[in-house]
Design a protein around this motif. Structure first.
Motif, PDB file in Angstrom:
ATOM      1  N   PRO A 102       0.803  -1.234   0.000  1.00 51.84           N
ATOM      2  CA  PRO A 102       0.000   0.000   0.000  1.00 51.84           C
ATOM      3  C   PRO A 102       0.831   1.278   0.000  1.00 51.84           C
ATOM      4  CG  PRO A 102      -0.060  -1.079   2.144  1.00 51.84           C
ATOM      5  CD  PRO A 102       0.588  -2.043   1.204  1.00 51.84           C
ATOM      6  N   MET A 103       2.077   1.194   0.443  1.00 50.09           N
ATOM      7  CA  MET A 103       2.918   2.386   0.509  1.00 50.09           C
ATOM      8  C   MET A 103       3.862   2.501  -0.685  1.00 50.09           C
ATOM      9  SD  MET A 103       1.960   4.000   3.248  1.00 50.09           S
ATOM     10  CE  MET A 103       0.286   3.403   2.927  1.00 50.09           C
ATOM     11  N   LEU A 104       3.569   1.768  -1.771  1.00 50.54           N
ATOM     12  CA  LEU A 104       4.456   1.747  -2.937  1.00 50.54           C
ATOM     13  C   LEU A 104       4.784   3.147  -3.446  1.00 50.54           C
ATOM     14  CD1 LEU A 104       5.900   0.085  -5.180  1.00 50.54           C
ATOM     15  CD2 LEU A 104       3.743   0.144  -6.458  1.00 50.54           C
ATOM     16  N   ARG A 105       3.778   4.025  -3.512  1.00 45.66           N
ATOM     17  CA  ARG A 105       3.997   5.373  -4.048  1.00 45.66           C
ATOM     18  C   ARG A 105       3.877   6.446  -2.959  1.00 45.66           C
ATOM     19  NH1 ARG A 105      -0.358   3.851  -7.472  1.00 45.66           N
ATOM     20  NH2 ARG A 105      -1.400   5.803  -6.973  1.00 45.66           N
ATOM     21  N   ALA A 106       3.791   6.029  -1.688  1.00 45.73           N
ATOM     22  CA  ALA A 106       3.411   6.970  -0.637  1.00 45.73           C
ATOM     23  C   ALA A 106       4.498   7.967  -0.280  1.00 45.73           C
ATOM     24  CB  ALA A 106       2.979   6.205   0.618  1.00 45.73           C
ATOM     25  N   VAL A 115       5.799   9.067   7.821  1.00 45.55           N
ATOM     26  CA  VAL A 115       7.244   9.177   7.625  1.00 45.55           C
ATOM     27  C   VAL A 115       7.510  10.362   6.709  1.00 45.55           C
ATOM     28  CG1 VAL A 115       7.617   6.701   7.950  1.00 45.55           C
ATOM     29  CG2 VAL A 115       7.273   7.599   5.656  1.00 45.55           C
ATOM     30  N   PRO A 116       8.679  10.981   6.833  1.00 50.01           N
ATOM     31  CA  PRO A 116       8.993  12.119   5.963  1.00 50.01           C
ATOM     32  C   PRO A 116       8.860  11.751   4.487  1.00 50.01           C
ATOM     33  CG  PRO A 116      10.542  12.028   7.776  1.00 50.01           C
ATOM     34  CD  PRO A 116       9.730  10.767   7.865  1.00 50.01           C
ATOM     35  N   GLY A 117       8.240  12.656   3.738  1.00 50.67           N
ATOM     36  CA  GLY A 117       8.013  12.435   2.318  1.00 50.67           C
ATOM     37  C   GLY A 117       6.601  12.011   1.980  1.00 50.67           C
ATOM     38  N   MET A 118       5.837  11.542   2.971  1.00 49.49           N
ATOM     39  CA  MET A 118       4.423  11.259   2.712  1.00 49.49           C
ATOM     40  C   MET A 118       3.689  12.568   2.436  1.00 49.49           C
ATOM     41  SD  MET A 118       3.157   8.381   5.435  1.00 49.49           S
ATOM     42  CE  MET A 118       3.526   6.650   5.204  1.00 49.49           C
ATOM     43  N   GLY A 162      -3.897  10.222   0.494  1.00 51.97           N
ATOM     44  CA  GLY A 162      -2.628  10.505  -0.150  1.00 51.97           C
ATOM     45  C   GLY A 162      -2.823  11.128  -1.520  1.00 51.97           C
ATOM     46  N   ILE A 163      -1.742  11.693  -2.042  1.00 49.86           N
ATOM     47  CA  ILE A 163      -1.785  12.323  -3.362  1.00 49.86           C
ATOM     48  C   ILE A 163      -0.416  12.181  -4.016  1.00 49.86           C
ATOM     49  CG2 ILE A 163      -1.130  14.612  -2.489  1.00 49.86           C
ATOM     50  CD1 ILE A 163      -3.152  15.794  -4.554  1.00 49.86           C
ATOM     51  N   GLY A 164      -0.405  12.061  -5.329  1.00 47.64           N
ATOM     52  CA  GLY A 164       0.846  11.934  -6.073  1.00 47.64           C
ATOM     53  C   GLY A 164       0.546  12.004  -7.548  1.00 47.64           C
ATOM     54  N   VAL A 165       0.806  10.908  -8.284  1.00 46.38           N
ATOM     55  CA  VAL A 165       0.462  10.874  -9.699  1.00 46.38           C
ATOM     56  C   VAL A 165      -1.042  10.730  -9.894  1.00 46.38           C
ATOM     57  CG1 VAL A 165       2.692  10.024 -10.483  1.00 46.38           C
ATOM     58  CG2 VAL A 165       0.929   8.378  -9.833  1.00 46.38           C
ATOM     59  N   THR A 166      -1.768  10.438  -8.828  1.00 48.71           N
ATOM     60  CA  THR A 166      -3.226  10.517  -8.804  1.00 48.71           C
ATOM     61  C   THR A 166      -3.625  11.378  -7.610  1.00 48.71           C
ATOM     62  OG1 THR A 166      -3.444   8.529  -7.428  1.00 48.71           O
ATOM     63  CG2 THR A 166      -3.519   8.223  -9.819  1.00 48.71           C
ATOM     64  N   THR A 167      -4.863  11.845  -7.614  1.00 49.77           N
ATOM     65  CA  THR A 167      -5.291  12.718  -6.520  1.00 49.77           C
ATOM     66  C   THR A 167      -5.803  11.938  -5.317  1.00 49.77           C
ATOM     67  OG1 THR A 167      -7.377  13.007  -7.734  1.00 49.77           O
ATOM     68  CG2 THR A 167      -5.770  14.780  -7.875  1.00 49.77           C
ATOM     69  N   HIS A 168      -6.035  10.631  -5.455  1.00 48.09           N
ATOM     70  CA  HIS A 168      -6.409   9.800  -4.315  1.00 48.09           C
ATOM     71  C   HIS A 168      -5.565   8.534  -4.342  1.00 48.09           C
ATOM     72  CE1 HIS A 168     -10.656  11.319  -2.972  1.00 48.09           C
ATOM     73  NE2 HIS A 168      -9.890  12.329  -3.366  1.00 48.09           N
ATOM     74  N   GLU A 169      -4.758   8.331  -3.322  1.00 52.08           N
ATOM     75  CA  GLU A 169      -3.950   7.128  -3.180  1.00 52.08           C
ATOM     76  C   GLU A 169      -3.555   6.987  -1.717  1.00 52.08           C
ATOM     77  OE1 GLU A 169      -0.832   8.366  -5.932  1.00 52.08           O
ATOM     78  OE2 GLU A 169       0.557   8.640  -4.257  1.00 52.08           O
ATOM     79  N   PRO A 170      -3.056   5.817  -1.292  1.00 52.79           N
ATOM     80  CA  PRO A 170      -2.573   5.690   0.090  1.00 52.79           C
ATOM     81  C   PRO A 170      -1.437   6.683   0.341  1.00 52.79           C
ATOM     82  CG  PRO A 170      -2.791   3.530  -0.949  1.00 52.79           C
ATOM     83  CD  PRO A 170      -2.940   4.549  -2.047  1.00 52.79           C
ATOM     84  N   PRO A 171      -1.284   7.108   1.621  1.00 51.72           N
ATOM     85  CA  PRO A 171      -1.986   6.650   2.825  1.00 51.72           C
ATOM     86  C   PRO A 171      -3.281   7.429   3.043  1.00 51.72           C
ATOM     87  CG  PRO A 171      -0.290   8.223   3.437  1.00 51.72           C
ATOM     88  CD  PRO A 171      -0.186   8.056   1.935  1.00 51.72           C
ATOM     89  N   TYR A 172      -4.162   6.852   3.862  1.00 55.06           N
ATOM     90  CA  TYR A 172      -5.436   7.490   4.191  1.00 55.06           C
ATOM     91  C   TYR A 172      -5.453   7.861   5.663  1.00 55.06           C
ATOM     92  CZ  TYR A 172      -6.727   5.790  -0.386  1.00 55.06           C
ATOM     93  OH  TYR A 172      -6.749   5.564  -1.742  1.00 55.06           O
ATOM     94  N   MET A 173      -5.919   9.073   5.946  1.00 54.86           N
ATOM     95  CA  MET A 173      -6.048   9.539   7.322  1.00 54.86           C
ATOM     96  C   MET A 173      -7.436   9.132   7.806  1.00 54.86           C
ATOM     97  SD  MET A 173      -3.081  10.895   7.496  1.00 54.86           S
ATOM     98  CE  MET A 173      -2.468   9.941   6.093  1.00 54.86           C
ATOM     99  N   VAL A 174      -7.527   7.951   8.392  1.00 51.60           N
ATOM    100  CA  VAL A 174      -8.818   7.387   8.740  1.00 51.60           C
ATOM    101  C   VAL A 174      -8.631   6.430   9.916  1.00 51.60           C
ATOM    102  CG1 VAL A 174      -8.627   5.442   7.127  1.00 51.60           C
ATOM    103  CG2 VAL A 174     -10.896   6.293   7.773  1.00 51.60           C
TER     104      VAL A 174
END
Length: 374
Positions: free
Chosen positions: A143-147, A328-331, A308-320
């Motif tokens: 789940p944290m592949l792109r986080a 971790v730094p960089g999320m 989370g956000i990156g190359v898409t506007t919704h991705e892991p991690p989720y604040m839930v």
């Protein structure tokens, strides 16, 4: 355009693929099967000309060279991408069996992570060719592949956030009263493109009672004096997402409207101040929710606090609640608490933030106070 970040290099992509293959091995997987979509873009930068029924698949496994399987008619574009990223290309022609071509690349008794958006027909085709193979979705397996973003990704997200801030500042000068929600949404879309966005993903405009629906699409309702208006908009810039929400008021608000807006603003600030390395993602949600509950609106906060956000506007991690992974730094993720009063109005305030060693840093700095519009 001026200020455009330097392109990612072959070394950047190779490092991402190596990390992904290593993470798969650590998770007990034989490898990863990456279909067209955000994972493929993140790992290789390759976007197929069109998403069709033909199999395109990146095969990653620790200790093996990455291989990109593509249809022959898309091979010219794929060859340019593969050559620039150190990928081996395997192409297949219409009328041949792409699963038979792919099978030798896989451990026939292995368990593979596969992109969530992979077509079922491709998964079943591989399974038919290799009955001993099994699959797990990448979101479940990694789940944290792109986080966690690197410095080059953070530059892109910061630029996208600043551009979205500028769009908000400009939309405050647009007339709201007497115009349809769709008119304001069109203004937002045009401003996003003018700001340097290459793609508009969403322009939500919820006026009056429509604002009590968090995912209300802009409609034909005419915005009136006295309306609260929830604005939520974003898209892609330099390949990375923006996402911002602010709530404005047409004319003078009444005391409860001001109070609810203050409650949400204070909850958003408290959640932001809670961000630091090591705390669980769910703690950010708990802090925002506690502030809104204490104010008496806990049952009207009806969604998670962030994504989370990156190359898409919704991705892991989720604040839930229930997400115990540590920050971790960089999320990078949104903080967007809201209060929704059915039949009346809604309020949401959203910023994109990143985790640093010192705490949180906002990519959106646009004013969070209740803005009055005409």
């Amino acid at each position: 355009m001026a200020g455009t970040p330097a392109p990612f290099t072959a070394a950047d992509y190779r490092a991402r693929m190596d990390r992904a293959a290593g993470a798969a091995a650590d998770a007990g997987l034989a490898g990863l099967l990456v279909a067209p979509g955000p994972d493929l873009v993140h790992l290789t930068g390759y976007r197929p000309p069109a998403v069709t029924e033909r199999l395109t698949l990146l095969v990653l496994a620790a200790g093996q060279e990455p291989v990109l399987v593509v249809p022959t008619l898309e091979a010219p574009d794929a060859e340019r991408a593969a050559g620039a990223r150190g990928l081996t290309l395997r192409d297949w022609t219409d009328g041949t069996d792409p699963y038979h071509l792919t099978a030798p690349l896989l451990d026939g008794d292995g368990r593979f992570g596969i992109s969530d958006n992979a077509w079922a027909m491709h998964l079943l085709g591989l399974q038919k060719e290799l009955p001993g193979i099994s699959f797990v979705s990448l979101t479940d397996a990694l789940p944290m592949l792109r986080a966690v973003k690197d410095e080059h990704e953070l530059v892109r997200l910061e630029a996208a956030g600043a551009a979205a801030d500028g769009v908000y500042e400009r939309i405050l000068k647009v007339r709201f009263c007497g115009r349809k929600e769709t008119d304001v949404a069109a203004d937002l879309a045009a401003l996003l493109l003018e700001s340097g966005h290459s793609q508009v993903d969403f322009t939500l405009v919820g006026s009056g009672p429509n604002g009590a629906d968090p995912h209300h699409e802009a409609g034909d309702r005419v915005i009136a004096n006295g309306d609260m208006v929830v604005l939520d908009f974003g898209g892609l810039m330099h390949g990375y997402g923006s996402d911002i929400s602010r709530t404005v008021h047409v004319g003078d608000p009444d005391p409860e409207e001001r109070r609810v807006h203050d409650v949400v603003r204070q909850a958003q600030q408290a959640a932001f101040e809670s961000v630091k390395p090591g705390i669980a993602c769910q703690e950010v949600d708990r802090v925002a929710r506690a502030a809104i509950t204490e104010a008496g609106y806990g049952d009207r906060f009806i969604h998670r606090t962030g994504h989370g956000i990156g190359v898409t506007t919704h991705e892991p991690p989720y604040m839930v609640e229930g997400e115990e992974r540590p920050l971790v730094p960089g999320m990078c993720f949104s903080i967007e608490p809201g209060v929704y009063l059915p039949g009346r109005f809604g309020v949401r305030i959203e910023d994109i933030v990143t985790v640093t060693e010192q705490g949180g840093r906002r990519f959106n700095t646009a004013a969070r106070e209740l803005a009055l519009v005409e």
